[in-house]
Design an enzyme around this catalytic site. Sequence first.
Site, PDB file in Angstrom:
ATOM      1  N   ASN A 131      31.887  70.169  22.658  1.00  0.00           N
ATOM      2  CA  ASN A 131      32.867  69.181  22.210  1.00  0.00           C
ATOM      3  C   ASN A 131      34.172  69.109  22.981  1.00  0.00           C
ATOM      4  OD1 ASN A 131      31.887  67.600  19.864  1.00  0.00           O
ATOM      5  ND2 ASN A 131      31.388  69.638  19.119  1.00  0.00           N
ATOM      6  N   LYS A 182      20.420  71.820  17.478  1.00  0.00           N
ATOM      7  CA  LYS A 182      21.292  70.810  18.098  1.00  0.00           C
ATOM      8  C   LYS A 182      22.364  71.596  18.848  1.00  0.00           C
ATOM      9  CE  LYS A 182      24.437  67.043  16.714  1.00  0.00           C
ATOM     10  NZ  LYS A 182      24.924  66.308  15.527  1.00  0.00           N
ATOM     11  N   TRP A 183      22.362  71.479  20.172  1.00  0.00           N
ATOM     12  CA  TRP A 183      23.306  72.214  21.040  1.00  0.00           C
ATOM     13  C   TRP A 183      24.447  71.254  21.388  1.00  0.00           C
ATOM     14  CZ3 TRP A 183      22.139  76.791  24.488  1.00  0.00           C
ATOM     15  CH2 TRP A 183      23.190  77.055  25.370  1.00  0.00           C
ATOM     16  N   ASP A 184      25.624  71.546  20.846  1.00  0.00           N
ATOM     17  CA  ASP A 184      26.759  70.628  20.992  1.00  0.00           C
ATOM     18  C   ASP A 184      27.752  71.185  22.013  1.00  0.00           C
ATOM     19  OD1 ASP A 184      28.440  68.492  20.451  1.00  0.00           O
ATOM     20  OD2 ASP A 184      28.578  68.876  18.299  1.00  0.00           O
ATOM     21  N   ASP A 193      28.325  59.385  19.052  1.00  0.00           N
ATOM     22  CA  ASP A 193      28.785  59.535  17.670  1.00  0.00           C
ATOM     23  C   ASP A 193      28.973  58.178  17.012  1.00  0.00           C
ATOM     24  OD1 ASP A 193      28.696  62.229  17.469  1.00  0.00           O
ATOM     25  OD2 ASP A 193      30.805  62.576  17.926  1.00  0.00           O
ATOM     26  N   ARG A 227      40.388  69.942  20.396  1.00  0.00           N
ATOM     27  CA  ARG A 227      39.657  70.128  19.135  1.00  0.00           C
ATOM     28  C   ARG A 227      39.777  71.580  18.663  1.00  0.00           C
ATOM     29  NH1 ARG A 227      33.666  69.695  16.688  1.00  0.00           N
ATOM     30  NH2 ARG A 227      34.077  68.140  15.127  1.00  0.00           N
ATOM     31  N   ASP A 229      24.383  70.826  10.113  1.00  0.00           N
ATOM     32  CA  ASP A 229      25.302  70.611  11.248  1.00  0.00           C
ATOM     33  C   ASP A 229      26.462  71.602  11.180  1.00  0.00           C
ATOM     34  OD1 ASP A 229      27.157  68.916  13.171  1.00  0.00           O
ATOM     35  OD2 ASP A 229      25.207  67.926  13.248  1.00  0.00           O
ATOM     36  N   ASP A 230      27.509  71.291  11.885  1.00  0.00           N
ATOM     37  CA  ASP A 230      28.695  72.132  12.048  1.00  0.00           C
ATOM     38  C   ASP A 230      29.257  72.611  10.699  1.00  0.00           C
ATOM     39  OD1 ASP A 230      30.956  73.271  13.032  1.00  0.00           O
ATOM     40  OD2 ASP A 230      31.766  71.460  13.961  1.00  0.00           O
ATOM     41  N   ASP A 267      19.083  49.793  71.028  1.00  0.00           N
ATOM     42  CA  ASP A 267      19.349  49.176  72.320  1.00  0.00           C
ATOM     43  C   ASP A 267      20.658  48.394  72.333  1.00  0.00           C
ATOM     44  OD1 ASP A 267      18.491  47.455  70.427  1.00  0.00           O
ATOM     45  OD2 ASP A 267      17.180  46.276  71.736  1.00  0.00           O
ATOM     46  N   CYS A 323      23.711  67.554  22.897  1.00  0.00           N
ATOM     47  CA  CYS A 323      24.754  66.707  22.319  1.00  0.00           C
ATOM     48  C   CYS A 323      26.046  67.146  22.972  1.00  0.00           C
ATOM     49  CB  CYS A 323      24.782  66.987  20.811  1.00  0.00           C
ATOM     50  SG  CYS A 323      26.161  66.226  19.946  1.00  0.00           S
TER      51      CYS A 323
HETATM   52  C1  DGJ Z   1      29.987  66.152  17.668  1.00  0.00           C
HETATM   53  C2  DGJ Z   1      28.608  65.639  17.419  1.00  0.00           C
HETATM   54  O1  DGJ Z   1      28.350  64.536  18.220  1.00  0.00           O
HETATM   55  C3  DGJ Z   1      28.438  65.314  15.951  1.00  0.00           C
HETATM   56  O2  DGJ Z   1      27.176  64.769  15.729  1.00  0.00           O
HETATM   57  C4  DGJ Z   1      28.649  66.570  15.152  1.00  0.00           C
HETATM   58  O3  DGJ Z   1      27.630  67.482  15.420  1.00  0.00           O
HETATM   59  C5  DGJ Z   1      30.009  67.154  15.453  1.00  0.00           C
HETATM   60  N1  DGJ Z   1      30.220  67.321  16.864  1.00  0.00           N
HETATM   61  C6  DGJ Z   1      30.176  68.472  14.755  1.00  0.00           C
HETATM   62  O4  DGJ Z   1      31.333  69.103  15.102  1.00  0.00           O
END
Ligand code: DGJ
Length: 730
Positions: A479, A475-477, A547, A442, A365-366, A52, A525
């Site tokens: 980067n 662990k599926w990263d 990290d 990287r 890991d990697d 209104d 990750c």
């Molecule tokens: C980034 C991840 O956060 C780390 O924990 C590790 O897995 C590295 N990459 C490996 O390249």
Amino acid sequence: MGITYNEQNRTFMLRAADSLYAIAIVDEGYLCHAYYGKNVADEDLTYLLRLDENPFVPSKNNRDRACFLDATYLEYPSFGIGDYRECAFRIIDENGFSATDLRYDSHRIFSGKPKLEGLPATFADENQAQTLEITLKDKRTSLYVTLRYSTFENLPVIARSVSVENKGCVNIHLNSIMSACVDFDEDDYDMITLYGSWARERTASRVPLHHGKQLVDSARGESSHQYNPFFVLCSKNADEETGDAYGFSLVYSGNFKALCEVSQHNSTRAMLGINPLDFEWLLEPNARFDAPEAILVYSDCGLGKMSRTYHDLYREHLIRSKYKYSPRPILINNWEATYFNFDDKKLLDIAKQSAELGIEMLVMDDGWFGHRDSDNSSLGDWFVYESKIKCGLKNLVDEVNALGMKFGIWFEPEMVSPDSELFREHPDWAIQVPDMDMTLCREQYVLDFSRKDVRDCIYGRLKDILKSANIEYVKWDMNRQLTEVGSAMLKANCQRELWHRYVLGVYDMMERLVTDFPDLLLENCSGGGARFDPGMLYYSPQIWCSDDTDAIERLRIQYGTSLCYPPSAMGAHVSVCPNHTSGRWAPFKTRGIVAMAGTFGYELDITKLSDEDKQCVKEQIADYKKYNKLMICGDQYRLGNVNSDRSFDAWIFVSKDKSQAILSVVQIDSRISTHSRRIKISGLDENAFYKNNEDGSVLSGKALKYCGINIKGLYGDFAAKTIYFTKCDN
Ligand code: DGJ
């Protein structure tokens, strides 16, 4: 729970636990936002729209020259019709016009909650949720925009999503389709966002709103280290227990925009959705686009209740893994122990020592594939590096299993190294703009996951590895972020779709993984925690937080993360000191206490630990076994704020029935040793009594909350302790 529509005042009332969200259809079919906040009785709230008063005049023929729609609380504002604040919806049609005028067309209310095709979203069955769909129509283009709202039983949550369908006969380019927009009548709020960088993710920032636009976003192709797709609007007095808090969280892992705009009339527009920057989507006739889901939480009892609501919702209605309420295997990851410098023998040495101490899973890991000895090669070549894993992957996994441990593995499926067989064979599979140098980050490029042929190939390689041995964790990263965003497969008028198509491709891959391997424990990750978002939680019950494994830095990261995400989802490990990222030293015990507020595990060379630290590992594992269920299933109450008070941090996990609780306290600034620190403990039953299992004392929940307890014996840098409470008779 209950969604109703009142024909008389044309108002939708969405009741979610003790909250209420009200939407009204006004004038010539404009959809307006009337109210969001504490629940009230069934009354006509349309007066809140000031129908209104001048200047509320949505009608086209009766607009005040100065105001247009600027003072109207529109539920889903579109571009080009006189609302000059941030808009939620914008297109360009074939003739180059961008204005749309969205008016009410129809609605329906039903039980349950529909799925969002190809997108992660909260789920609920017919008895747990109710949904309202309101369809708006733009007459000129025949675009139909459907706003979807779901409420859940017992939770003050509104899950919103938006779809648009082109029922016209010409192509439309969609430029902006936000998932949620809410207009608030006031501007005296603080805005809390989560900012950061690599190794400093999700630091909470709280600032007062001011006139104009304030926002956080991502245009990096992932939700990002820098900002999280989450924000809070809260009253000035809001703390852990009091005040209003409105949470906005986007179930999406790509580019997003989260914005608040304070207008000339001192109202606030809050908005969340896919970042319109560089976004475009071709909507051919009969095509439809679904925007991701936004989760709104209202709390009338401050930030604590808001966070616990998100934790409950995400554990119960978003995470699908069988692990969501079960203790995760205590893992040891070799990254900080060896980086790229390992072989099967080193891994087995770590596994043997770990098994003796009670650790339950080894994660490789990697560096186990292609010919990867540093980060400059082999991504995409997901074949075992035989001169490192000399005994073969199956034998390695069998030997680890024979020690009584599970085995997990690292992948970075979205990436390709220039030095890889994959890239040499398929250079066009990387995201790129023709005739332009590709940015290396990287030492890697991003694969074009919008392409099914690319996804099929990478998925096939992952699947072969996972089938070749008894691998129970991945662990599926991810980067690096996206640059020179272009696809060899998309036509010119669809190139800008790549940002979103890439994210859909990632979701498709993860969906395949969790479907083919339903018992797999998936941990997401992204160079630490650059993709810590609800979208990822739909596929993985845990995400690597950062990290930065320094326990003291982690206090701030885990505090910020807990504003929206359950502690059971926070990947957190004990690592060595001096810490590899910060150089800081903190007691082994403290590192364990902080990691135990997350998923808990180790990330160090256990063969090199002192006997004293090994003893501590055993004690930590015993504590984990005793208390982890309480931590992952219980309610978390934050008792400190490491953002504003760097002298200590504290939190307590309380079982849902309030019969037991575990308190953790970490001292940051030391005190004179004769003067203990007093901490007030929330979350317990005020009318019950609790035994403090450290000293045997008994106090009421009320005394623990209002008088507090004295925390004694924290001596030295970064000392920490836990105290277990059980309900008892007085
Ligand atoms: C980034 C991840 O956060 C780390 O924990 C590790 O897995 C590295 N990459 C490996 O390249």
